[in-house]
Design a protein around this motif. Sequence first.
Motif, PDB file in Angstrom:
ATOM      1  N   ASP A 228      88.942  48.204  44.278  1.00  0.00           N
ATOM      2  CA  ASP A 228      89.732  47.398  43.362  1.00  0.00           C
ATOM      3  C   ASP A 228      90.384  48.319  42.319  1.00  0.00           C
ATOM      4  O   ASP A 228      89.882  49.412  42.048  1.00  0.00           O
ATOM      5  CB  ASP A 228      88.870  46.321  42.698  1.00  0.00           C
ATOM      6  N   PRO A 229      91.513  47.925  41.751  1.00  0.00           N
ATOM      7  CA  PRO A 229      92.285  48.812  40.865  1.00  0.00           C
ATOM      8  C   PRO A 229      91.501  49.347  39.659  1.00  0.00           C
ATOM      9  O   PRO A 229      91.644  50.519  39.297  1.00  0.00           O
ATOM     10  CB  PRO A 229      93.458  47.942  40.407  1.00  0.00           C
ATOM     11  N   GLN A 230      90.661  48.528  39.040  1.00  0.00           N
ATOM     12  CA  GLN A 230      89.892  48.991  37.875  1.00  0.00           C
ATOM     13  C   GLN A 230      88.893  50.073  38.277  1.00  0.00           C
ATOM     14  O   GLN A 230      88.738  51.076  37.579  1.00  0.00           O
ATOM     15  CB  GLN A 230      89.151  47.822  37.198  1.00  0.00           C
ATOM     16  N   PHE A 231      88.227  49.857  39.402  1.00  0.00           N
ATOM     17  CA  PHE A 231      87.275  50.843  39.899  1.00  0.00           C
ATOM     18  C   PHE A 231      87.994  52.143  40.268  1.00  0.00           C
ATOM     19  O   PHE A 231      87.547  53.233  39.917  1.00  0.00           O
ATOM     20  CB  PHE A 231      86.518  50.286  41.115  1.00  0.00           C
ATOM     21  N   GLU A 232      89.107  52.029  40.972  1.00  0.00           N
ATOM     22  CA  GLU A 232      89.871  53.216  41.378  1.00  0.00           C
ATOM     23  C   GLU A 232      90.310  54.028  40.159  1.00  0.00           C
ATOM     24  O   GLU A 232      90.223  55.250  40.161  1.00  0.00           O
ATOM     25  CB  GLU A 232      91.089  52.802  42.205  1.00  0.00           C
ATOM     26  N   ALA A 233      90.785  53.349  39.111  1.00  0.00           N
ATOM     27  CA  ALA A 233      91.235  54.048  37.896  1.00  0.00           C
ATOM     28  C   ALA A 233      90.065  54.747  37.209  1.00  0.00           C
ATOM     29  O   ALA A 233      90.181  55.907  36.783  1.00  0.00           O
ATOM     30  CB  ALA A 233      91.903  53.064  36.939  1.00  0.00           C
TER      31      ALA A 233
END
Length: 131
Positions: free
Chosen positions: A69-74
């Motif tokens: 998910d985008p938050q985890f990736e960031a």
Amino acid sequence: MKQVSRNDHFTILLDERRGLIHTIRSDKPFSSLEELEVAFGELGATLDGLGRARYALLCDIRAAPGRNDPQFEAALQRVRPRWISGFRRVGVLVKSVVGQLQIQRYARQDGIKRLITNDEDELLKYLTQED
């Protein structure tokens, strides 16, 4: 190999004879981004204390739960260098082709060269060869 550290997310083993640090990611998912930040902070501090430049690093992520998910990736992009930077060589042991593709993408983002494979023997040969 001797165990240097262990928590819910990472085990760190040291093989002085082969000049190798072996980090093993557990199958426990991060319950929050804060937990991820804390775990990587502890991991980075332990690796700093061992003296990164003296060793090659083997990252065994075969048990790691998949998440993108985008938050985890960031968050992962911010903390990943605390894990893999500063070593003579870096190798990542993956379980699947999907995992290999994801780590290849991370390698491009990080700009840190690493061998990514599901073949542990190949990885150990790469990590222990002379520079």
